[in-house]
Scaffold this motif. Structure first.
Motif, PDB file in Angstrom:
ATOM      1  N   LEU B  60       0.836  -1.204   0.000  1.00  0.00           N
ATOM      2  CA  LEU B  60       0.000   0.000   0.000  1.00  0.00           C
ATOM      3  C   LEU B  60       0.866   1.247   0.000  1.00  0.00           C
ATOM      4  CD1 LEU B  60      -2.731  -0.760   2.694  1.00  0.00           C
ATOM      5  CD2 LEU B  60      -2.920  -0.994   0.234  1.00  0.00           C
ATOM      6  N   TYR B  61       2.039   1.148   0.658  1.00  0.00           N
ATOM      7  CA  TYR B  61       2.896   2.326   0.794  1.00  0.00           C
ATOM      8  C   TYR B  61       3.911   2.416  -0.344  1.00  0.00           C
ATOM      9  CZ  TYR B  61       0.755   1.488   5.247  1.00  0.00           C
ATOM     10  OH  TYR B  61      -0.175   1.218   6.213  1.00  0.00           O
ATOM     11  N   PHE B  62       4.387   1.244  -0.793  1.00  0.00           N
ATOM     12  CA  PHE B  62       5.338   1.213  -1.907  1.00  0.00           C
ATOM     13  C   PHE B  62       4.884   0.162  -2.916  1.00  0.00           C
ATOM     14  CE2 PHE B  62       7.764   2.800   1.699  1.00  0.00           C
ATOM     15  CZ  PHE B  62       8.278   3.960   1.164  1.00  0.00           C
ATOM     16  N   PRO B  63       3.907   0.513  -3.769  1.00  0.00           N
ATOM     17  CA  PRO B  63       3.324  -0.505  -4.653  1.00  0.00           C
ATOM     18  C   PRO B  63       4.334  -1.099  -5.631  1.00  0.00           C
ATOM     19  CG  PRO B  63       2.140   1.590  -4.820  1.00  0.00           C
ATOM     20  CD  PRO B  63       3.325   1.833  -3.962  1.00  0.00           C
ATOM     21  N   ASP B  64       5.423  -0.377  -5.917  1.00  0.00           N
ATOM     22  CA  ASP B  64       6.332  -0.897  -6.937  1.00  0.00           C
ATOM     23  C   ASP B  64       7.603  -1.509  -6.354  1.00  0.00           C
ATOM     24  OD1 ASP B  64       6.920   1.600  -6.124  1.00  0.00           O
ATOM     25  OD2 ASP B  64       7.050   2.508  -8.112  1.00  0.00           O
ATOM     26  N   ILE B  65       7.625  -1.777  -5.035  1.00  0.00           N
ATOM     27  CA  ILE B  65       8.779  -2.456  -4.436  1.00  0.00           C
ATOM     28  C   ILE B  65       8.331  -3.790  -3.870  1.00  0.00           C
ATOM     29  CG2 ILE B  65      10.567  -2.355  -2.653  1.00  0.00           C
ATOM     30  CD1 ILE B  65      10.454   0.667  -2.850  1.00  0.00           C
ATOM     31  N   GLU B  66       9.058  -4.837  -4.254  1.00  0.00           N
ATOM     32  CA  GLU B  66       8.691  -6.147  -3.737  1.00  0.00           C
ATOM     33  C   GLU B  66       9.666  -6.574  -2.646  1.00  0.00           C
ATOM     34  OE1 GLU B  66       7.894 -10.287  -5.848  1.00  0.00           O
ATOM     35  OE2 GLU B  66       7.134  -8.566  -6.970  1.00  0.00           O
ATOM     36  N   LEU B  67       9.135  -7.097  -1.545  1.00  0.00           N
ATOM     37  CA  LEU B  67       9.990  -7.530  -0.444  1.00  0.00           C
ATOM     38  C   LEU B  67      10.294  -9.012  -0.576  1.00  0.00           C
ATOM     39  CD1 LEU B  67       8.171  -5.838   2.533  1.00  0.00           C
ATOM     40  CD2 LEU B  67      10.331  -5.150   1.504  1.00  0.00           C
ATOM     41  N   SER B  68      11.540  -9.407  -0.276  1.00  0.00           N
ATOM     42  CA  SER B  68      11.794 -10.838  -0.312  1.00  0.00           C
ATOM     43  C   SER B  68      12.536 -11.358   0.906  1.00  0.00           C
ATOM     44  CB  SER B  68      12.543 -11.211  -1.602  1.00  0.00           C
ATOM     45  OG  SER B  68      13.761 -10.523  -1.631  1.00  0.00           O
ATOM     46  N   SER B  69      12.865 -10.488   1.854  1.00  0.00           N
ATOM     47  CA  SER B  69      13.517 -10.984   3.067  1.00  0.00           C
ATOM     48  C   SER B  69      13.174 -10.083   4.237  1.00  0.00           C
ATOM     49  CB  SER B  69      15.025 -11.028   2.893  1.00  0.00           C
ATOM     50  OG  SER B  69      15.560  -9.728   3.079  1.00  0.00           O
ATOM     51  N   ILE B  70      13.393 -10.615   5.432  1.00  0.00           N
ATOM     52  CA  ILE B  70      13.057  -9.831   6.616  1.00  0.00           C
ATOM     53  C   ILE B  70      14.012  -8.658   6.779  1.00  0.00           C
ATOM     54  CG2 ILE B  70      14.412 -11.150   8.317  1.00  0.00           C
ATOM     55  CD1 ILE B  70      11.494 -10.968   9.889  1.00  0.00           C
ATOM     56  N   ASN B  71      15.222  -8.743   6.202  1.00  0.00           N
ATOM     57  CA  ASN B  71      16.156  -7.614   6.260  1.00  0.00           C
ATOM     58  C   ASN B  71      15.642  -6.424   5.469  1.00  0.00           C
ATOM     59  OD1 ASN B  71      18.000  -8.812   7.893  1.00  0.00           O
ATOM     60  ND2 ASN B  71      19.206  -9.662   6.212  1.00  0.00           N
ATOM     61  N   GLN B  72      15.082  -6.729   4.291  1.00  0.00           N
ATOM     62  CA  GLN B  72      14.526  -5.653   3.475  1.00  0.00           C
ATOM     63  C   GLN B  72      13.354  -5.005   4.194  1.00  0.00           C
ATOM     64  OE1 GLN B  72      13.601  -7.305  -0.375  1.00  0.00           O
ATOM     65  NE2 GLN B  72      15.638  -8.153  -0.606  1.00  0.00           N
ATOM     66  N   LEU B  73      12.519  -5.854   4.785  1.00  0.00           N
ATOM     67  CA  LEU B  73      11.369  -5.374   5.546  1.00  0.00           C
ATOM     68  C   LEU B  73      11.845  -4.400   6.615  1.00  0.00           C
ATOM     69  CD1 LEU B  73       8.356  -6.176   5.524  1.00  0.00           C
ATOM     70  CD2 LEU B  73       8.820  -7.709   7.386  1.00  0.00           C
ATOM     71  N   ASN B 110      10.544   8.094  -5.026  1.00  0.00           N
ATOM     72  CA  ASN B 110       9.387   8.531  -5.807  1.00  0.00           C
ATOM     73  C   ASN B 110       8.196   7.608  -5.601  1.00  0.00           C
ATOM     74  OD1 ASN B 110      11.027  10.548  -7.067  1.00  0.00           O
ATOM     75  ND2 ASN B 110      11.927   8.850  -8.243  1.00  0.00           N
ATOM     76  N   SER B 111       7.973   7.211  -4.369  1.00  0.00           N
ATOM     77  CA  SER B 111       6.895   6.253  -4.122  1.00  0.00           C
ATOM     78  C   SER B 111       5.558   6.809  -4.576  1.00  0.00           C
ATOM     79  CB  SER B 111       6.811   5.944  -2.634  1.00  0.00           C
ATOM     80  OG  SER B 111       5.536   5.456  -2.340  1.00  0.00           O
ATOM     81  N   SER B 112       4.759   5.926  -5.191  1.00  0.00           N
ATOM     82  CA  SER B 112       3.423   6.359  -5.582  1.00  0.00           C
ATOM     83  C   SER B 112       2.377   5.821  -4.601  1.00  0.00           C
ATOM     84  CB  SER B 112       3.120   5.864  -6.995  1.00  0.00           C
ATOM     85  OG  SER B 112       3.369   4.482  -7.075  1.00  0.00           O
ATOM     86  N   GLY B 113       2.827   5.352  -3.449  1.00  0.00           N
ATOM     87  CA  GLY B 113       1.882   4.753  -2.499  1.00  0.00           C
ATOM     88  C   GLY B 113       1.305   5.737  -1.516  1.00  0.00           C
ATOM     89  N   ARG B 114       0.637   5.190  -0.541  1.00  0.00           N
ATOM     90  CA  ARG B 114      -0.088   5.934   0.461  1.00  0.00           C
ATOM     91  C   ARG B 114       0.862   6.433   1.554  1.00  0.00           C
ATOM     92  NH1 ARG B 114      -4.585   5.830   3.375  1.00  0.00           N
ATOM     93  NH2 ARG B 114      -4.258   5.612   5.606  1.00  0.00           N
ATOM     94  N   GLU B 115       0.509   7.578   2.193  1.00  0.00           N
ATOM     95  CA  GLU B 115       1.248   8.041   3.376  1.00  0.00           C
ATOM     96  C   GLU B 115       0.605   7.432   4.619  1.00  0.00           C
ATOM     97  OE1 GLU B 115       3.702  10.609   3.372  1.00  0.00           O
ATOM     98  OE2 GLU B 115       3.677  10.709   1.176  1.00  0.00           O
ATOM     99  N   LEU B 116       1.426   6.952   5.576  1.00  0.00           N
ATOM    100  CA  LEU B 116       0.845   6.362   6.790  1.00  0.00           C
ATOM    101  C   LEU B 116       0.357   7.447   7.741  1.00  0.00           C
ATOM    102  CD1 LEU B 116       3.995   4.943   6.496  1.00  0.00           C
ATOM    103  CD2 LEU B 116       2.918   3.412   8.130  1.00  0.00           C
ATOM    104  N   ASN B 117      -0.766   7.194   8.418  1.00  0.00           N
ATOM    105  CA  ASN B 117      -1.108   8.064   9.540  1.00  0.00           C
ATOM    106  C   ASN B 117      -0.581   7.432  10.837  1.00  0.00           C
ATOM    107  OD1 ASN B 117      -3.006   6.240  10.654  1.00  0.00           O
ATOM    108  ND2 ASN B 117      -4.645   7.084   9.393  1.00  0.00           N
ATOM    109  N   GLU B 118      -0.692   8.177  11.930  1.00  0.00           N
ATOM    110  CA  GLU B 118      -0.041   7.743  13.178  1.00  0.00           C
ATOM    111  C   GLU B 118      -0.528   6.385  13.674  1.00  0.00           C
ATOM    112  OE1 GLU B 118       2.578   8.517  15.122  1.00  0.00           O
ATOM    113  OE2 GLU B 118       3.044   9.724  13.360  1.00  0.00           O
ATOM    114  N   SER B 119      -1.882   6.184  13.679  1.00  0.00           N
ATOM    115  CA  SER B 119      -2.386   4.965  14.313  1.00  0.00           C
ATOM    116  C   SER B 119      -2.050   3.730  13.474  1.00  0.00           C
ATOM    117  CB  SER B 119      -3.892   5.065  14.575  1.00  0.00           C
ATOM    118  OG  SER B 119      -4.596   5.077  13.366  1.00  0.00           O
ATOM    119  N   GLU B 120      -2.033   3.880  12.144  1.00  0.00           N
ATOM    120  CA  GLU B 120      -1.652   2.719  11.344  1.00  0.00           C
ATOM    121  C   GLU B 120      -0.152   2.469  11.416  1.00  0.00           C
ATOM    122  OE1 GLU B 120      -2.900   4.912   7.569  1.00  0.00           O
ATOM    123  OE2 GLU B 120      -1.701   3.324   6.731  1.00  0.00           O
TER     124      GLU B 120
END
Lengths: 269, 269
Positions: B60-73, B110-120
């Motif tokens: 939702l925040y970075f639609p064009d980045i794919e995660l593949s390990s917990i380090n990247q996360l 240049n993320s095209s995703g959503r900005e997080l609010n505090e509670s999320e």
């Protein structure tokens, strides 16, 4: 060459536009709510699995004591940790029924199970801590779900609860889609499998999907459940228009009207 | 009345005997090992589910980045936490390929995703912490499994690994039962479903169950897998007798003999 430059410019413009569109489409918090309800359900399922596992494991040490809550689990594990034996008072605190507490205490003293060695004690204590952490995590999710369902779908949440509202949203895919669904579709959200089985093989048609989690439905007699589901679905679909389109809180009136009709359905029985 | 007293005495004696028997039957650590491998498998499954969930959520925040390990996360979540943007050097640390790191860094800026609010933000950071805790818990179990499999089944663990050994034990139900199983049964432990399907409906017979997790089998060509499974099962069944009955470590010779025969099988192909 000039042509090529023009195409390049158009392409970058189109990309920019698309990115903006994606940003807008993810701007609403409903997508976070959907992720949260899914995560909640997954953690909740895992938590139940872990609890069952540790209860079975606990049976190696106390084969004749059955665990039924995390408080009881905690009690016995405190007994593992502090080497002095537990006192009868500790059992009174956890078991409401005094005679039951005494019985369990007797069983605890005369356990016929295995004695733990150090490395397994370390492991099972760590597992217990992890299970408690899972429980904490669930509570945090619960809080967020309550807050956000009430913010985004106040009417629907008032008529059902934060989890049912979020699950309806999750099945529909977006608030907009959910708000224009007919009541009959809302009634059957979550019962897709049964519905297609009905269409394809002629089995009995389903009467409710996610809505079955409503206490009003769960506690009702079998014969009137379909009617109650239809009633709720109709009012929810009106409430949803209040949530999404007119942004008005109309759930109290809807709830009153539901209660009146519920009375009629029950009287008719 | 005298008779009644005698029965009472006999009954309490019988109860005591039975309790002692239960105590002895649970005395061996193998039952803890079975609980531990089951818990490990359940936590591992949940962990994968949670990782998939948070990766989707992250989209939702970075639609064009794919995660593949917990380090990247971890990297991106640090970016959520400390409001200053991440630096290119941070990406170099996580992504081995420099050009890939630069690409991902560009996407991050240049993320095209959503900005997080505090509670999320609070919620997703808490979820990440829980996932890391799940990973830590798995490591603790891993350690225990290694230690205990090697203690209880040194030969079997040497020939396979601590998880395969524990799973074989778990399927058999006890070390004693496992140690008197014929090699052909060991070969098919964990393939019960396929075996009964074969017996009942005449489908192809299975060639291996749990043993399929052996790298020697997974990496072999399809046509020789059955032979390798039979070879391993035969040597494991000998090793098990060393583990349980004669209490001798004979796994090195067995391993040598496995390797010789493996060479022959491969040459014959």
């Amino acid at each position: 060459m000039k042509n090529f430059d023009r195409y390049k410019k158009i392409r970058s413009l189109a990309l920019k536009k698309t990115k903006e569109k994606i940003k807008i489409s993810y701007a609403n918090e409903e997508f976070v709510l959907m992720q949260a309800i899914n995560a909640y359900n997954e953690i909740s399922k895992s938590y139940n699995l872990f609890f069952e596992r540790i209860s079975e494991w606990f049976g190696l040490y106390f084969p004749d004591i059955e665990l039924s809550s995390i408080n009881q689990l905690n009690l016995f594990f405190e007994g593992f940790e502090n080497k002095e034996k537990l006192e009868i008072d500790d059992f009174y605190k956890i078991y409401e029924d005094k005679s039951k507490a005494t019985l369990i205490y007797q069983k605890y003293l005369n356990s016929s199970g295995r004695e733990l060695n150090e490395s397994e004690k370390k492991l099972i204590m760590m597992f217990l801590k992890y299970i408690k952490n899972s429980n904490e995590t669930l509570k945090n999710f619960d809080e967020y779900l309550k807050k956000t369902s009430n913010k985004l779908m106040p009417n629907t949440t008032y008529l059902t609860d934060e989890k049912i509202a979020a699950e309806l949203l999750n099945k529909a895919g977006s608030l907009e889609k959910l708000s224009i669904m007919p009541a009959s579709t809302i009634q059957l959200l979550g019962a897709e499998k049964a519905l297609f089985k009905h269409i394809k093989f002629g089995s009995k048609p389903p009467k409710y999907g996610i809505l079955f989690k409503l206490p009003a439905l769960t506690n009702a007699k079998r014969t009137i459940r379909g009617k109650i589901a239809r009633l709720y679905a109709a009012k929810i679909s009106i409430g949803l228009r209040g949530d999404v389109i007119s942004k008005r809180f109309i759930a109290e009136e809807l709830k009153n009207s539901i209660e009146k009709t519920m009375q009629k359905i029950k009287n008719k029985q």
